[in-house]
Design a protein around this motif. Structure first.
Motif, PDB file in Angstrom:
ATOM      1  N   MET A  63     -15.896  -0.070   8.414  1.00 27.28           N
ATOM      2  CA  MET A  63     -17.196  -0.664   8.078  1.00 27.28           C
ATOM      3  C   MET A  63     -17.762  -1.428   9.265  1.00 27.28           C
ATOM      4  SD  MET A  63     -16.597  -2.072   4.223  1.00 27.28           S
ATOM      5  CE  MET A  63     -18.256  -2.683   4.097  1.00 27.28           C
ATOM      6  N   CYS A  64     -19.060  -1.380   9.401  1.00 23.06           N
ATOM      7  CA  CYS A  64     -19.771  -2.137  10.423  1.00 23.06           C
ATOM      8  C   CYS A  64     -19.975  -3.557   9.907  1.00 23.06           C
ATOM      9  CB  CYS A  64     -21.122  -1.480  10.703  1.00 23.06           C
ATOM     10  SG  CYS A  64     -22.165  -2.425  11.827  1.00 23.06           S
ATOM     11  N   GLN A  65     -19.532  -4.545  10.674  1.00 23.44           N
ATOM     12  CA  GLN A  65     -19.696  -5.934  10.258  1.00 23.44           C
ATOM     13  C   GLN A  65     -21.123  -6.431  10.459  1.00 23.44           C
ATOM     14  OE1 GLN A  65     -16.448  -7.665  12.578  1.00 23.44           O
ATOM     15  NE2 GLN A  65     -15.419  -8.120  10.648  1.00 23.44           N
ATOM     16  N   VAL A  66     -21.952  -5.678  11.173  1.00 25.57           N
ATOM     17  CA  VAL A  66     -23.347  -6.067  11.357  1.00 25.57           C
ATOM     18  C   VAL A  66     -24.145  -5.787  10.091  1.00 25.57           C
ATOM     19  CG1 VAL A  66     -25.464  -5.688  12.685  1.00 25.57           C
ATOM     20  CG2 VAL A  66     -23.259  -5.727  13.851  1.00 25.57           C
ATOM     21  N   CYS A  67     -23.977  -4.567   9.552  1.00 24.12           N
ATOM     22  CA  CYS A  67     -24.803  -4.173   8.410  1.00 24.12           C
ATOM     23  C   CYS A  67     -24.017  -3.886   7.133  1.00 24.12           C
ATOM     24  CB  CYS A  67     -25.659  -2.963   8.767  1.00 24.12           C
ATOM     25  SG  CYS A  67     -24.707  -1.450   8.974  1.00 24.12           S
ATOM     26  N   GLY A  68     -22.689  -3.726   7.238  1.00 30.88           N
ATOM     27  CA  GLY A  68     -21.870  -3.469   6.059  1.00 30.88           C
ATOM     28  C   GLY A  68     -21.742  -2.014   5.671  1.00 30.88           C
ATOM     29  N   CYS A  69     -22.285  -1.112   6.492  1.00 34.59           N
ATOM     30  CA  CYS A  69     -22.209   0.309   6.153  1.00 34.59           C
ATOM     31  C   CYS A  69     -20.867   0.894   6.553  1.00 34.59           C
ATOM     32  CB  CYS A  69     -23.320   1.080   6.859  1.00 34.59           C
ATOM     33  SG  CYS A  69     -23.033   1.303   8.636  1.00 34.59           S
ATOM     34  N   TYR A  70     -20.559   2.059   5.988  1.00 34.08           N
ATOM     35  CA  TYR A  70     -19.435   2.851   6.463  1.00 34.08           C
ATOM     36  C   TYR A  70     -19.963   3.640   7.654  1.00 34.08           C
ATOM     37  CZ  TYR A  70     -16.637   1.606   2.453  1.00 34.08           C
ATOM     38  OH  TYR A  70     -15.911   0.906   1.533  1.00 34.08           O
ATOM     39  N   VAL A  71     -19.382   3.420   8.819  1.00 37.50           N
ATOM     40  CA  VAL A  71     -19.939   3.996  10.041  1.00 37.50           C
ATOM     41  C   VAL A  71     -19.933   5.521  10.028  1.00 37.50           C
ATOM     42  CG1 VAL A  71     -19.463   1.966  11.429  1.00 37.50           C
ATOM     43  CG2 VAL A  71     -17.780   3.775  11.344  1.00 37.50           C
ATOM     44  N   ALA A  75     -23.388   7.282  10.896  1.00 33.15           N
ATOM     45  CA  ALA A  75     -23.431   8.139  12.076  1.00 33.15           C
ATOM     46  C   ALA A  75     -23.797   9.585  11.727  1.00 33.15           C
ATOM     47  CB  ALA A  75     -22.087   8.100  12.802  1.00 33.15           C
ATOM     48  N   ALA A  76     -23.522  10.003  10.518  1.00 32.93           N
ATOM     49  CA  ALA A  76     -23.796  11.386  10.099  1.00 32.93           C
ATOM     50  C   ALA A  76     -25.281  11.659   9.884  1.00 32.93           C
ATOM     51  CB  ALA A  76     -23.035  11.707   8.817  1.00 32.93           C
ATOM     52  N   LEU A  77     -26.056  10.616   9.667  1.00 36.23           N
ATOM     53  CA  LEU A  77     -27.484  10.787   9.402  1.00 36.23           C
ATOM     54  C   LEU A  77     -28.281  10.666  10.695  1.00 36.23           C
ATOM     55  CD1 LEU A  77     -27.575   8.693   6.149  1.00 36.23           C
ATOM     56  CD2 LEU A  77     -27.931  11.160   6.321  1.00 36.23           C
ATOM     57  N   LYS A  78     -28.971  11.720  11.039  1.00 35.25           N
ATOM     58  CA  LYS A  78     -29.700  11.817  12.298  1.00 35.25           C
ATOM     59  C   LYS A  78     -30.675  10.653  12.511  1.00 35.25           C
ATOM     60  CE  LYS A  78     -31.076  15.986  13.209  1.00 35.25           C
ATOM     61  NZ  LYS A  78     -31.837  17.247  13.266  1.00 35.25           N
ATOM     62  N   ILE A  79     -31.329  10.200  11.465  1.00 33.00           N
ATOM     63  CA  ILE A  79     -32.355   9.160  11.616  1.00 33.00           C
ATOM     64  C   ILE A  79     -31.783   7.755  11.759  1.00 33.00           C
ATOM     65  CG2 ILE A  79     -34.094  10.506  10.395  1.00 33.00           C
ATOM     66  CD1 ILE A  79     -33.650   8.559   8.000  1.00 33.00           C
ATOM     67  N   ARG A  80     -30.503   7.581  11.513  1.00 35.20           N
ATOM     68  CA  ARG A  80     -29.880   6.257  11.603  1.00 35.20           C
ATOM     69  C   ARG A  80     -29.520   5.927  13.049  1.00 35.20           C
ATOM     70  NH1 ARG A  80     -32.015   4.678   7.316  1.00 35.20           N
ATOM     71  NH2 ARG A  80     -31.131   5.420   5.383  1.00 35.20           N
ATOM     72  N   HIS A  81     -29.280   4.658  13.286  1.00 33.40           N
ATOM     73  CA  HIS A  81     -28.884   4.197  14.610  1.00 33.40           C
ATOM     74  C   HIS A  81     -27.923   3.033  14.453  1.00 33.40           C
ATOM     75  CE1 HIS A  81     -31.464   0.674  14.073  1.00 33.40           C
ATOM     76  NE2 HIS A  81     -32.311   1.515  13.523  1.00 33.40           N
ATOM     77  N   CYS A  82     -27.302   2.653  15.540  1.00 34.05           N
ATOM     78  CA  CYS A  82     -26.415   1.499  15.535  1.00 34.05           C
ATOM     79  C   CYS A  82     -27.252   0.267  15.218  1.00 34.05           C
ATOM     80  CB  CYS A  82     -25.755   1.362  16.913  1.00 34.05           C
ATOM     81  SG  CYS A  82     -24.805  -0.155  17.131  1.00 34.05           S
ATOM     82  N   PRO A  83     -26.820  -0.570  14.248  1.00 38.21           N
ATOM     83  CA  PRO A  83     -27.616  -1.724  13.851  1.00 38.21           C
ATOM     84  C   PRO A  83     -27.424  -2.964  14.730  1.00 38.21           C
ATOM     85  CG  PRO A  83     -25.685  -1.588  12.478  1.00 38.21           C
ATOM     86  CD  PRO A  83     -25.666  -0.379  13.382  1.00 38.21           C
TER      87      PRO A  83
END
Length: 89
Positions: A63-71, A75-83
């Motif tokens: 999990m990303c401690q910045v946003c709480g997502c499962y990385v 990362a699998a979604l093209k429109i997403r980026h590192c928060p």
């Protein structure tokens, strides 16, 4: 009240404690595997994103401690980026 866009997805499994860990991760990997190709990050870029996350000090148990997502999902979604303030991808 604002109307919700059709492309917004709402998680319906809010209580992770009710889902066995193996089942949860299987569901996530199945979801990633069945993403439309237009939405999915190309494999090479996906692996590069995961490598950047793995090297990040803010990764904790997948999990990303910045946003709480499962990385792996983010990362699998093209429109997403590192928060992060200074995005790594």
């Amino acid at each position: 009240m604002e109307s919700m866009s059709a492309d917004i997805r709402i998680c319906k499994k809010c209580l992770l404690r009710e889902i066995d860990e193996a089942g949860f991760f299987k569901n996530m990997y199945d979801y990633i595997a069945h993403l439309d190709e237009e939405e999915k990050t190309p494999d090479v870029e996906y692996e590069e994103r995961l490598a950047a996350c793995k090297a990040c000090d803010r990764l904790l148990s997948g999990m990303c401690q910045v946003c709480g997502c499962y990385v792996e999902l983010r990362a699998a979604l093209k429109i997403r980026h590192c928060p992060d303030v200074h995005p790594k991808w």
